[in-house]
Enzyme design. Structure first.
Site, short mmCIF file in Angstrom:
data_model
loop_
_atom_site.label_atom_id
_atom_site.label_comp_id
_atom_site.label_asym_id
_atom_site.label_seq_id
_atom_site.Cartn_x
_atom_site.Cartn_y
_atom_site.Cartn_z
N LYS A 171 -14.37 -3.88 6.30
CA LYS A 171 -15.15 -3.45 5.13
C LYS A 171 -16.32 -4.40 4.91
O LYS A 171 -16.47 -5.02 3.85
CB LYS A 171 -14.26 -3.36 3.89
CG LYS A 171 -13.18 -2.30 4.02
CD LYS A 171 -12.48 -1.99 2.73
CE LYS A 171 -11.40 -0.95 2.94
NZ LYS A 171 -10.25 -1.39 3.76
N ILE B 276 -25.37 -9.30 3.60
CA ILE B 276 -26.79 -9.02 3.87
C ILE B 276 -26.92 -8.52 5.30
O ILE B 276 -26.01 -8.74 6.12
CB ILE B 276 -27.67 -10.27 3.64
CG1 ILE B 276 -27.24 -11.41 4.58
CG2 ILE B 276 -27.61 -10.70 2.18
CD1 ILE B 276 -28.21 -12.58 4.62
N GLY C 117 -4.29 6.70 2.54
CA GLY C 117 -3.64 6.98 1.26
C GLY C 117 -2.49 7.97 1.38
O GLY C 117 -1.86 8.31 0.39
N ALA D 238 2.63 6.13 1.43
CA ALA D 238 2.93 5.05 0.48
C ALA D 238 2.07 5.13 -0.79
O ALA D 238 2.52 4.76 -1.87
CB ALA D 238 2.73 3.70 1.16
N GLN D 239 0.84 5.62 -0.67
CA GLN D 239 -0.03 5.71 -1.85
C GLN D 239 0.04 7.08 -2.53
O GLN D 239 -0.67 7.34 -3.50
CB GLN D 239 -1.47 5.39 -1.47
CG GLN D 239 -1.66 3.96 -0.97
CD GLN D 239 -3.10 3.68 -0.59
OE1 GLN D 239 -4.02 3.92 -1.38
NE2 GLN D 239 -3.32 3.16 0.60
N ASP E 109 -0.65 13.54 0.27
CA ASP E 109 0.18 14.48 1.01
C ASP E 109 -0.47 14.83 2.35
O ASP E 109 -1.60 15.36 2.39
CB ASP E 109 0.37 15.76 0.18
CG ASP E 109 1.13 16.81 0.94
OD1 ASP E 109 2.26 16.53 1.37
OD2 ASP E 109 0.59 17.92 1.15
N LEU E 110 0.22 14.53 3.42
CA LEU E 110 -0.35 14.69 4.76
C LEU E 110 -0.81 16.12 5.02
O LEU E 110 -1.90 16.35 5.52
CB LEU E 110 0.68 14.27 5.82
CG LEU E 110 0.26 14.50 7.27
CD1 LEU E 110 -0.94 13.65 7.63
CD2 LEU E 110 1.42 14.21 8.21
P1 BMP Z 1 -0.86 2.40 3.72
O1 BMP Z 1 -0.62 3.73 4.44
O2 BMP Z 1 0.19 1.38 4.01
O3 BMP Z 1 -1.14 2.58 2.26
O4 BMP Z 1 -2.20 1.76 4.38
C1 BMP Z 1 -3.46 2.28 4.18
C2 BMP Z 1 -4.47 1.48 4.95
O5 BMP Z 1 -5.77 1.99 4.70
C3 BMP Z 1 -4.52 0.01 4.59
O6 BMP Z 1 -4.90 -0.71 5.76
C4 BMP Z 1 -5.64 -0.08 3.57
O7 BMP Z 1 -6.28 -1.34 3.57
C5 BMP Z 1 -6.59 1.00 4.09
N1 BMP Z 1 -7.42 1.64 3.06
C6 BMP Z 1 -6.86 2.27 1.97
O8 BMP Z 1 -5.65 2.31 1.81
N2 BMP Z 1 -7.69 2.86 1.06
C7 BMP Z 1 -9.04 2.86 1.17
O9 BMP Z 1 -9.71 3.42 0.32
C8 BMP Z 1 -9.61 2.23 2.28
C9 BMP Z 1 -8.79 1.64 3.22
O10 BMP Z 1 -9.31 1.07 4.29
#
Ligand code: BMP
Length: 211
Positions: free
Chosen positions: A60, A64, A169, A172-173, A176-177
């Protein structure tokens, strides 16, 4: 077919290599970020290059133009195939990453909107749309958009058209796949795979249900 990208956010070199190797038949790329690189050094690329999969450097990048260029050169010289950069630093800085990527025959992706709840504090209100527009104008290969907000992916798709959308996302976040796979070019999945009892089996399962 929507790509399945493994986010390899492990801290142990051997475990990371083992997980990546076992999942390799079921995934399309490996995303490596600060957690793994800070724990192992850039030489982790050497451990992963034998997989024969694209390696995406998720640093990410947000500096500059000159510093972005230096970072990007180091990333591609280490053997990565793609880089993720922020766009909020401006078109000149983002373009520096894109140019280095393309000079190395690689790809660059710009973060348009992030997936965590706090992302709405700054990315909403037109910012994500501007970042997606910037990604197009900088000739980036694509954007990062949140699997946790499929409606936002659809909105950003209107801006970037055929460009690649990679979406973290899922799992874990809460994303939904099945829903997201229809909207994007690739889903980025970390914990659901590498924290599973059998990461390879989970990667295989996910690879079967994506479109
Ligand atoms: P996970 O499936 O364990 O949540 O991992 C998601 C991955 O994607 C992590 O490496 C996280 O840093 C990255 N990521 C994210 O989750 N959301 C964003 O908006 C951007 C990301 O790079």
């Amino acid at each position: 077919m929507t790509e399945l990208i493994l986010a390899l956010d492990l801290l142990d070199r051997k475990q990371a290599a083992r997980v990546a190797e076992s999942c390799a038949p079921f995934i399309d790329a490996v995303k490596v970020g600060y957690p793994l690189v800070l724990a192992t050094g850039l030489s982790i690329v050497d451990d992963l290059s034998g997989l024969g999969l694209p390696l995406i450097a998720d640093f990410k990048v947000a500096d500059i133009p000159n510093t972005n260029r230096l970072i990007s050169e180091a990333v591609f010289s280490a053997g990565f195939d793609a880089i993720i950069a922020h766009g909020f630093v401006g078109a000149d800085a983002a373009r520096a990453c894109v140019e280095v990527a393309h000079n190395h025959g690689g790809a660059a992706y710009i973060v348009a909107e992030m997936s965590h709840p706090g992302a709405t504090e700054f990315f909403h209100g037109g910012v994500a749309e501007r970042l997606a527009t910037l990604a197009v104008s900088c000739r980036a290969d694509g954007i990062i958009a949140p699997a946790t907000r499929p409606d936002r992916i659809s909105r950003l798709r209107e801006i970037v058209g055929e460009k690649t959308i990679y979406s973290p996302g899922v799992g874990a976040q809460g994303g939904d796949l099945d829903t997201v796979a229809r909207l994007v070019d690739g889903v980025i999945v970390g914990r659901s795979i590498y924290e599973a009892e059998d990461p390879a089996a989970e990667a295989e399962r996910l690879s079967r249900i994506r479109r």
